[in-house]
Design a protein around this motif. Sequence first.
Motif, PDB file in Angstrom:
ATOM      1  N   VAL A 150       0.835  -1.200   0.000  1.00 12.23           N
ATOM      2  CA  VAL A 150       0.000   0.000   0.000  1.00 12.23           C
ATOM      3  C   VAL A 150       0.867   1.245   0.000  1.00 12.23           C
ATOM      4  O   VAL A 150       0.585   2.223  -0.718  1.00 12.23           O
ATOM      5  CB  VAL A 150      -0.953  -0.016   1.204  1.00 12.23           C
ATOM      6  N   ALA A 151       1.946   1.228   0.790  1.00 11.49           N
ATOM      7  CA  ALA A 151       2.841   2.389   0.812  1.00 11.49           C
ATOM      8  C   ALA A 151       3.427   2.650  -0.569  1.00 11.49           C
ATOM      9  O   ALA A 151       3.496   3.800  -1.031  1.00 11.49           O
ATOM     10  CB  ALA A 151       3.960   2.163   1.835  1.00 11.49           C
ATOM     11  N   HIS A 152       3.830   1.583  -1.249  1.00 15.30           N
ATOM     12  CA  HIS A 152       4.399   1.741  -2.592  1.00 15.30           C
ATOM     13  C   HIS A 152       3.346   2.222  -3.582  1.00 15.30           C
ATOM     14  O   HIS A 152       3.586   3.151  -4.369  1.00 15.30           O
ATOM     15  CB  HIS A 152       4.983   0.405  -3.057  1.00 15.30           C
ATOM     16  N   GLU A 153       2.153   1.591  -3.531  1.00 20.50           N
ATOM     17  CA  GLU A 153       1.114   1.943  -4.482  1.00 20.50           C
ATOM     18  C   GLU A 153       0.555   3.345  -4.237  1.00 20.50           C
ATOM     19  O   GLU A 153       0.149   4.021  -5.181  1.00 20.50           O
ATOM     20  CB  GLU A 153      -0.019   0.910  -4.411  1.00 20.50           C
ATOM     21  N   VAL A 154       0.514   3.778  -2.989  1.00 22.28           N
ATOM     22  CA  VAL A 154      -0.014   5.103  -2.683  1.00 22.28           C
ATOM     23  C   VAL A 154       1.016   6.178  -3.001  1.00 22.28           C
ATOM     24  O   VAL A 154       0.666   7.278  -3.463  1.00 22.28           O
ATOM     25  CB  VAL A 154      -0.446   5.171  -1.208  1.00 22.28           C
ATOM     26  N   ARG A 155       2.297   5.867  -2.792  1.00 17.10           N
ATOM     27  CA  ARG A 155       3.329   6.883  -3.006  1.00 17.10           C
ATOM     28  C   ARG A 155       3.384   7.325  -4.469  1.00 17.10           C
ATOM     29  O   ARG A 155       3.533   8.524  -4.756  1.00 17.10           O
ATOM     30  CB  ARG A 155       4.692   6.340  -2.574  1.00 17.10           C
ATOM     31  N   ASN A 156       3.274   6.394  -5.391  1.00 17.73           N
ATOM     32  CA  ASN A 156       3.368   6.750  -6.808  1.00 17.73           C
ATOM     33  C   ASN A 156       2.291   7.746  -7.235  1.00 17.73           C
ATOM     34  O   ASN A 156       2.603   8.780  -7.840  1.00 17.73           O
ATOM     35  CB  ASN A 156       3.326   5.493  -7.674  1.00 17.73           C
ATOM     36  N   PRO A 157       0.990   7.473  -6.966  1.00 26.77           N
ATOM     37  CA  PRO A 157      -0.015   8.484  -7.328  1.00 26.77           C
ATOM     38  C   PRO A 157       0.199   9.811  -6.615  1.00 26.77           C
ATOM     39  O   PRO A 157      -0.027  10.878  -7.206  1.00 26.77           O
ATOM     40  CB  PRO A 157      -1.342   7.827  -6.903  1.00 26.77           C
ATOM     41  N   LEU A 158       0.631   9.770  -5.367  1.00 26.58           N
ATOM     42  CA  LEU A 158       0.842  11.019  -4.644  1.00 26.58           C
ATOM     43  C   LEU A 158       1.958  11.850  -5.277  1.00 26.58           C
ATOM     44  O   LEU A 158       1.871  13.090  -5.346  1.00 26.58           O
ATOM     45  CB  LEU A 158       1.175  10.727  -3.174  1.00 26.58           C
ATOM     46  N   MET A 159       3.017  11.174  -5.734  1.00 25.28           N
ATOM     47  CA  MET A 159       4.099  11.909  -6.379  1.00 25.28           C
ATOM     48  C   MET A 159       3.618  12.547  -7.682  1.00 25.28           C
ATOM     49  O   MET A 159       3.996  13.683  -8.011  1.00 25.28           O
ATOM     50  CB  MET A 159       5.278  10.967  -6.650  1.00 25.28           C
ATOM     51  N   ILE A 160       2.777  11.819  -8.436  1.00 19.11           N
ATOM     52  CA  ILE A 160       2.246  12.385  -9.679  1.00 19.11           C
ATOM     53  C   ILE A 160       1.340  13.578  -9.362  1.00 19.11           C
ATOM     54  O   ILE A 160       1.393  14.619 -10.040  1.00 19.11           O
ATOM     55  CB  ILE A 160       1.482  11.301 -10.462  1.00 19.11           C
ATOM     56  N   ILE A 161       0.489  13.429  -8.350  1.00 22.40           N
ATOM     57  CA  ILE A 161      -0.390  14.547  -7.961  1.00 22.40           C
ATOM     58  C   ILE A 161       0.441  15.741  -7.500  1.00 22.40           C
ATOM     59  O   ILE A 161       0.136  16.901  -7.840  1.00 22.40           O
ATOM     60  CB  ILE A 161      -1.364  14.086  -6.859  1.00 22.40           C
ATOM     61  N   LYS A 162       1.511  15.468  -6.759  1.00 20.80           N
ATOM     62  CA  LYS A 162       2.373  16.557  -6.285  1.00 20.80           C
ATOM     63  C   LYS A 162       3.009  17.290  -7.458  1.00 20.80           C
ATOM     64  O   LYS A 162       3.063  18.536  -7.496  1.00 20.80           O
ATOM     65  CB  LYS A 162       3.450  15.980  -5.357  1.00 20.80           C
ATOM     66  N   GLY A 163       3.504  16.536  -8.447  1.00 21.15           N
ATOM     67  CA  GLY A 163       4.082  17.169  -9.624  1.00 21.15           C
ATOM     68  C   GLY A 163       3.056  17.966 -10.411  1.00 21.15           C
ATOM     69  O   GLY A 163       3.365  19.043 -10.942  1.00 21.15           O
TER      70      GLY A 163
END
Length: 333
Positions: free
Chosen positions: A111-124
């Motif tokens: 979950v940490a891995h899967e959640v981090r990727n979308p969050l990084m895209i949203i942050k960018g």
Amino acid sequence: ESRSEALGALDTLRTALAAAALFAVAVSLLLSWSVARTVTRPLAAVTDAMKEVADTGDLTRKLGPGRAWDDEDARLVARSFNTLTDSIARFQKEAALRDRLSALGRLSTIVAHEVRNPLMIIKGSLRTLRREEVSSEEVREVTADIDHEVARLDRIVGDVLDFARPLEVELAPTDLAEVARGAGAAALEGSEDVTVGYALEPTLGTRLTDGERLRTVLVNLVVNARDSIRARRSEDGGDAGDIEVGGRAMEDERVRLWVADGGVGIAAPDLVRVFEPYFTTKRTGTGLGLAIARKVVDALGGVIRVESREGEGTRIEIELPAPVAGGGTREAP
């Protein structure tokens, strides 16, 4: 007369001796049977308990305390059996706790891995929106990316919740062919490179099952088939064919549904693990899709099977009891 009287006395004596012998034999047999029962009765109880364990798989089966006059060695065997079952029950609890902790650890990592990727895209994307000069085209692209990643996060959370919480299935008359077609259309919405064909026999008709739960399972299977076909096309550039969604009626008011594809297939060592929680061969994904599918099928009283050959494709079959009448709601085990 005296001789006759003497012979009569001898006959009486012989009769008495024979009766005494028969009585002694009967008493001996009764005593032997009683002594044997003190040994065989507790051993028979152990044997019956072991047969029940073999039939039901219940390793916590225990024996009663027995009787005071049972053979001491036989009672020792019974006590040893109970001690063994207590140890097995304790081991099962400890193993279940270890499994839950291990699953929680794997889940946290995934979950940490899967959640981090979308969050990084949203942050960018938000950084792009914060720029002073942003064109309307960039705004549309960025908002589309944010919407896509939010949907991805929602799907991840939904998968975790569906796997963790008990299922309730609501049985109702359901047009299985309509459910299958709806699942295929929903799974391939917006996908023009992959198509689905249907092999649905008219005998399917309207059956008693949970149509919404079943639709969710089929959508998941079609999505997996789509990804497998795309992966094969990207690897060798060949024509992997289309997806087939089929179904037919069986005996005893059962039905069989299947999803087949000509994708990359599944390696033989991975076949036994495809329904395990958190197991996935994709670069993205929680690995809960097929685990949830099996959970739903189990709740509906059915079985799910997978056949696959690496480089040739995969076929997943679902066999369900589908009576025509009745209904109700029950909580899945």
